[in-house]
Write an enzyme that holds these catalytic residues in place. Structure first.
Site, short mmCIF file in Angstrom:
data_model
loop_
_atom_site.label_atom_id
_atom_site.label_comp_id
_atom_site.label_asym_id
_atom_site.label_seq_id
_atom_site.Cartn_x
_atom_site.Cartn_y
_atom_site.Cartn_z
CB SER A 7 -0.91 0.01 1.22
OG SER A 7 -1.42 1.32 1.39
CG HIS A 32 -3.83 -1.68 -1.73
ND1 HIS A 32 -4.94 -2.41 -2.10
CD2 HIS A 32 -4.22 -0.90 -0.69
CE1 HIS A 32 -5.96 -2.09 -1.30
NE2 HIS A 32 -5.55 -1.16 -0.44
CG ASP A 34 -5.16 2.32 0.67
OD1 ASP A 34 -6.13 1.54 0.58
OD2 ASP A 34 -4.03 1.98 1.02
CG MET A 36 -8.41 7.10 2.49
SD MET A 36 -7.46 7.14 4.01
CE MET A 36 -6.73 5.50 3.98
CG HIS A 65 -9.27 0.12 -0.68
ND1 HIS A 65 -8.70 -0.11 0.55
CD2 HIS A 65 -10.62 0.07 -0.47
CE1 HIS A 65 -9.64 -0.27 1.46
NE2 HIS A 65 -10.82 -0.15 0.88
CG MET A 67 -11.40 3.20 1.99
SD MET A 67 -9.83 3.19 2.88
CE MET A 67 -8.72 3.22 1.49
CG MET A 136 -11.72 -2.74 4.98
SD MET A 136 -10.20 -2.32 4.08
CE MET A 136 -9.21 -1.59 5.38
CG ASP A 174 -6.38 -2.89 2.91
OD1 ASP A 174 -5.28 -2.65 3.43
OD2 ASP A 174 -7.02 -2.07 2.23
C1 DX5 Z 1 -6.41 1.45 5.44
C2 DX5 Z 1 -5.94 1.16 4.03
C3 DX5 Z 1 -4.84 0.18 3.97
C4 DX5 Z 1 -3.60 0.62 4.68
C5 DX5 Z 1 -2.85 -0.58 5.10
O1 DX5 Z 1 -7.55 2.19 5.42
O2 DX5 Z 1 -7.01 0.66 3.24
O3 DX5 Z 1 -4.55 -0.20 2.63
O4 DX5 Z 1 -2.78 1.46 3.93
O5 DX5 Z 1 -1.75 -0.19 5.86
P1 DX5 Z 1 -1.08 -1.16 6.91
O6 DX5 Z 1 -0.59 -2.36 6.15
O7 DX5 Z 1 0.04 -0.32 7.46
O8 DX5 Z 1 -2.11 -1.52 7.93
ZN ZN Z 2 -6.52 -0.32 1.25
#
Ligand code: DX5
Ligand code: ZN
Length: 215
Positions: A7, A32, A34, A36, A65, A67, A136, A174
């Site tokens: 990620s 990956h 993320d 947000m 991903h 969110m 998750m 994840d």
């Molecule tokens: C959290 C993200 C993850 C996050 C994982 O909301 O969706 O992808 O970056 O990070 P680690 O592996 O550090 O928990």
């Molecule tokens: Zn993620």
């Protein structure tokens, strides 16, 4: 062998090029990414603009991903930015089936993410339509959180649902994945390991990825 998806949320944003180059020569399979929105989750990260840069930096799969609320408003933008996989949260979609069809009609693989409180049985009527389930194992929003152990039960249940129906749906885990807990996550039936802090905060990220890959 598991698919390893570092990620980039935990990357060094003052020198992203170096982190991309590192991932490209590593055994990592996917980027990956993320996204947000500060609404669905209590944090804001980045959007399609940055994904366009990651797309140019790699030939690896860009696993995006989302969110965010109303993901259907941005599906085309993420396609144009270069996403290969687009995952939306079940909790963020009023019309999940429509959203999935939209993602697939644009030529991307479609994923559904579940928060820790959402039962895998909520996927009963959509599982056959999707390519990926992102379970998750922390509450989404931040990297570096602790793995929620009950996720292992959810993985086993979901694995059973997928296998009993003869489907080809990948299970992605994840949040809070470490070298220590990865073996039990894989044994429970996961296909894809997302790892942020475990990779980017390690002394030797390439070696850490190699270790995860060889589990
Ligand atoms: C959290 C993200 C993850 C996050 C994982 O909301 O969706 O992808 O970056 O990070 P680690 O592996 O550090 O928990
Ligand atoms: Zn993620």
């Amino acid at each position: 062998m598991p698919i390893i998806a570092p990620s980039l949320l935990s990357a060094n944003y003052l020198n992203l090029e170096a982190d991309c180059k590192m991932l490209n020569v590593s055994e990592a399979d996917w980027y990956h990414l993320d996204v947000m929105d500060g609404n669905f989750v209590p944090n804001i990260s980045f959007g399609p603009m940055l994904i366009e840069f990651f797309r140019k930096a790699t030939t690896k799969v860009c696993d995006v991903h989302l969110m965010i609320v109303n993901p259907e408003n941005y599906t085309e933008q993420f396609k144009n930015a270069g996403a290969d996989n687009l995952t939306v949260h079940l909790e963020a979609c009023h019309h999940l089936h429509r959203n999935i069809q939209q993602i697939k009609s644009l030529g991307m693989k479609a994923g559904v993410a579940l928060n820790p409180h959402t039962s895998v049985s909520a996927l009963n009527d959509i599982l056959h339509d999707i390519d990926l389930v992102c379970l998750m194992s922390v509450n989404p929003g931040f990297g570096g959180q602790k793995f929620i152990p009950y996720t292992l039960e959810k993985i086993k249940l979901l694995r059973k649902m997928i296998d009993e129906r003869g489907l080809n749906v990948k299970i992605e885990i994840d949040g809070g994945v470490t070298i220590e807990n990865a073996p039990s996550i894989i044994a429970a039936g996961a296909d894809v390991l997302v790892a942020g802090n475990t990779v980017f905060k390690s002394v030797n990220p390439i070696e850490t990825i190699k270790q995860l890959k060889s589990l």
